[in-house]
Motif scaffolding. Sequence first.
Motif, PDB file in Angstrom:
ATOM      1  N   LEU A   1     -13.257  -4.056   1.403  1.00  0.00           N
ATOM      2  CA  LEU A   1     -11.831  -3.725   1.324  1.00  0.00           C
ATOM      3  C   LEU A   1     -11.041  -4.390   2.445  1.00  0.00           C
ATOM      4  CD1 LEU A   1     -12.072   0.055   0.402  1.00  0.00           C
ATOM      5  CD2 LEU A   1     -11.251  -1.788  -1.077  1.00  0.00           C
TER       6      LEU A   1
ATOM      7  N   GLU B   1       0.822  -1.203   0.000  1.00  0.00           N
ATOM      8  CA  GLU B   1       0.000   0.000   0.000  1.00  0.00           C
ATOM      9  C   GLU B   1       0.859   1.257   0.000  1.00  0.00           C
ATOM     10  OE1 GLU B   1      -3.920  -1.633   2.476  1.00  0.00           O
ATOM     11  OE2 GLU B   1      -2.254  -0.649   3.519  1.00  0.00           O
TER      12      GLU B   1
ATOM     13  N   GLN C   1     -10.309  -7.862   1.680  1.00  0.00           N
ATOM     14  CA  GLN C   1      -9.251  -8.034   0.673  1.00  0.00           C
ATOM     15  C   GLN C   1      -7.868  -7.806   1.256  1.00  0.00           C
ATOM     16  OE1 GLN C   1     -10.473  -9.326  -2.152  1.00  0.00           O
ATOM     17  NE2 GLN C   1     -12.394  -9.014  -1.033  1.00  0.00           N
TER      18      GLN C   1
ATOM     19  N   TYR D   1      -7.154  -4.731  -4.991  1.00  0.00           N
ATOM     20  CA  TYR D   1      -8.315  -4.925  -4.120  1.00  0.00           C
ATOM     21  C   TYR D   1      -9.636  -5.015  -4.876  1.00  0.00           C
ATOM     22  CZ  TYR D   1      -5.299  -3.735  -0.121  1.00  0.00           C
ATOM     23  OH  TYR D   1      -4.314  -3.715   0.844  1.00  0.00           O
TER      24      TYR D   1
ATOM     25  N   ALA E   1      -7.054  -4.795   3.050  1.00  0.00           N
ATOM     26  CA  ALA E   1      -6.749  -3.377   3.225  1.00  0.00           C
ATOM     27  C   ALA E   1      -6.522  -3.073   4.701  1.00  0.00           C
ATOM     28  CB  ALA E   1      -7.887  -2.518   2.686  1.00  0.00           C
TER      29      ALA E   1
END
Length: 489
Positions: A198, A153, A201, A164, A203
């Motif tokens: 998110l 990220e 996934q 994502y 995040a």
Amino acid sequence: MKSKTRFDRRRFLELLSVAGVAVYLPGCGPDDGQPPNNPPASSKKALVLGGGLAGLTAAYDLSKQGWDVTVLEAQASAGGRVQTHRAFENGQYAELGATRIPDVHDLTIAYAEEFGLKLVEFQDGTPLYYLGGNRFVHAEGTPWPIDGLSAEEAMEGLGMWSTYIAANFEKFGNPRDGSFPLPGVVDQWDGKTMIDYLKDQGATDAFLPLYASDNGSEVHKIGALAWMALEVADQDWNLTYHVEGGNDLIVQKLLEKLDGKILFEKVVKSISQDDTKVTVTVDAKGTTETYEADYLVCAIPFPPLRDVTFSPALPDDKQKAIDELYMMTAARGTFQTKTRFWKNDPLGELGGLKLVKSDTRAERVWDLTNTQTGDTGILVAYTQNENADAFGAVPEAEREAFMQAEIAKFFPEIEAEKSSFHQKVWAQDPWVKGAWTAILPGQWWMMAVIPRVEGRIHFAGEHTSIWAGWMQGAIESGKRAASEILKKS
């Protein structure tokens, strides 16, 4: 939402349905995208309730086929949520509602072309970020200065869209070929918000404010299925346009085409139908009036439709959808500035439509003079969800100071630069009571119910389309409703 490649308008994929939602798409019908031909017959009558973009589209398509169409609009003007405010100096203007036209929104672009309206492209630029009190710009290839991001990220930032979101498109299906949602998708994702998605996934919590600053805080509220349906459908979005002179010029052109067919200040009170006709009763500034037609297009947003009596009553699931459909709250606090001071920022020249992406109450600040000439500027604090609620809770006379204080956190120049202010809180507009439709977690069942025909009553509006909140959705739904009626007749 992310964009990828330039869209070829001649490349149409057949959009048949979304969980049972019929969709109108040019090139898919027997008349190359035009509604089926009907012999001229002025005895065929249709009523259209609502003079927003969806209602005007339905009326326009029906009138082109020789139908006697009457549009009943509650307000003194048409356009619904396509509103352009023109009271600024130097001929500048601001959109209070629909602003962007993605290059994949073929129906909207087709209207601009048909009506001879020029589309201008929003230019890219370097946005300012203000997250966690940190004011920065990001240079390609450098780490994002946000604590708590994963290693990937930190290097990719908003480019994590590819990992994502885009990487999972095939798991969801595509609304443009009728495959969305694939088996099992509803069971897996219907109960979750986009933020939940998110997180699932991978995040990090630190990534979520960055994502919201780019896409709007609605991602904390809207269901993952509704968001992903639009992500997949518009995955080829690359360029973003605006109608030169204001998006409401599309509305003005439709009004010209429908000259004499629109009646204003007609507030619908009841709708009844039988085997032969539909009857509508309205309040016309204190006087009761009645209108009859063979078919009806109801393009009234669901919140005000809750005050309308239906006879016979609508099916339970349709009434439940009307009662429970959520309208996302959104508000805009717009400043005209003496100069475009952000072009001389200490961090370098700032630019782009999304000029500022922040986690303040101002949320995203858009430069609406991105496509306009002159030296003065138009900055709009475009707020959603809880931020819009907070702005709307401030007494109207104090909203300018409230928003100025939020913007001053990253643009201290705003106090000296401002020359005028305008505000719009969509949740407080009695004719819509919200900005656009948001299908919440657990509500995907509504997608098949909302646009469903009920006898002689057909439904249109952005709330009946997967393109909720977009002019494309309003136009698509109006064309679909008109096509349904023409096929019946």
